[in-house]
Scaffold this active site. Structure first.
Site, PDB file in Angstrom:
ATOM      1  N   CYS A 105       7.153   0.040   1.714  1.00 25.62           N
ATOM      2  CA  CYS A 105       6.217   1.167   1.656  1.00 25.62           C
ATOM      3  C   CYS A 105       5.871   1.666   3.059  1.00 25.62           C
ATOM      4  O   CYS A 105       5.713   2.870   3.277  1.00 25.62           O
ATOM      5  CB  CYS A 105       4.941   0.757   0.927  1.00 25.62           C
ATOM      6  SG  CYS A 105       5.104   0.558  -0.854  1.00 25.62           S
ATOM      7  N   CYS A 190       7.944   4.841  -7.054  1.00 22.33           N
ATOM      8  CA  CYS A 190       9.373   4.609  -6.891  1.00 22.33           C
ATOM      9  C   CYS A 190       9.911   3.828  -8.091  1.00 22.33           C
ATOM     10  O   CYS A 190       9.235   2.944  -8.624  1.00 22.33           O
ATOM     11  CB  CYS A 190       9.632   3.833  -5.601  1.00 22.33           C
ATOM     12  SG  CYS A 190       9.268   4.771  -4.099  1.00 22.33           S
ATOM     13  N   CYS A 216       0.061   1.462  -1.844  1.00 23.73           N
ATOM     14  CA  CYS A 216       1.248   1.513  -0.983  1.00 23.73           C
ATOM     15  C   CYS A 216       0.862   1.516   0.486  1.00 23.73           C
ATOM     16  O   CYS A 216       1.661   1.171   1.349  1.00 23.73           O
ATOM     17  CB  CYS A 216       2.093   2.741  -1.310  1.00 23.73           C
ATOM     18  SG  CYS A 216       1.302   4.316  -0.917  1.00 23.73           S
TER      19      CYS A 216
END
Length: 226
Positions: A105, A190, A216
């Protein structure tokens, strides 16, 4: 508050922020709350840059929906990418989303966003207090400092909106949702780090499943560089 009252309040906040005339942007992952926010913001400033974190790991459905809604809503889309392509990252470090998700991330989301935000004085986000324990005390307007020391005004007009409010707004405005919601997903990031929720009471429980990760990192104040 009723939905109408929340819409009026969010609209008034957005209008007031724009009156300050600082360079503004809005981040958008193309989830439901993002679409509601973008719709409200472009009503006041149609050409505002809409920043999308192009991690290289999104669902195919997310990319298709991004392109569809960008065309439909005439968005000024800005794709922010990591300096390191996915193939290079995986060659050097392996599959970080499995072994070190925070690092993944950091490379693919945090650094590109913080770099992109350096051009702006105002950052609109679709954060909501209901989304996560880490967001329960979210301020609708707050200062945010980047690692470079650059300070922005971070604005979250939907802070007090519920998930039901968001869906009702999209229905009222005739805005279709990302098709992945129809497949049972409730919070979409994601593809490797997103599954269907493991708790019906926690819409974000399908994110980074089993890794104890709630954010994240893009909404966490970074330490300034010395």
């Amino acid at each position: 508050m009723t939905l109408d009252q929340k819409i009026d309040s969010a609209t008034a906040l957005i209008r007031g922020i724009f009156a300050d005339r600082g360079a503004a942007c809005v981040t958008c992952s193309f989830q439901t709350e993002c679409m509601a926010l973008v719709d409200l913001v472009i009503a006041q400033q149609p050409g505002i840059p809409v920043l999308f974190l192009e991690t290289g790991y999104h669902f195919p459905e997310t990319y298709a929906y991004r392109d569809q809604m960008t065309e439909r809503m005439h968005l000024n889309l800005v794709n922010l990418e990591a300096k390191m392509p996915v193939a290079e990252q995986e060659s050097k470090f392996g599959i970080l989303n499995q072994t070190a998700p925070d690092r993944c991330c950091g490379i693919r989301k945090v650094e590109p966003l913080f770099r992109g935000l350096g051009d702006y004085a105002i950052w609109f986000t679709a954060l909501r207090r209901e989304q996560s324990p880490t967001r329960a005390n979210l301020a609708a307007v707050d200062d945010f400092k980047l690692p470079t020391g650059h300070q922005l005004l971070k604005v979250s007009p939907l802070a007090d909106w519920t998930n039901a409010d968001v869906w009702a707004y999209l229905k009222r405005r005739g805005i279709p949702a990302l098709p992945l919601y129809d497949q049972g997903y409730t919070s979409i990031g994601c593809q490797p780090c997103t599954v269907r929720p493991i708790s019906a009471d926690d819409l974000r429980s399908g994110r980074w499943q089993g890794q104890g990760k709630l954010e994240c990192g893009i909404h966490i104040q970074a330490p300034s560089r010395s």
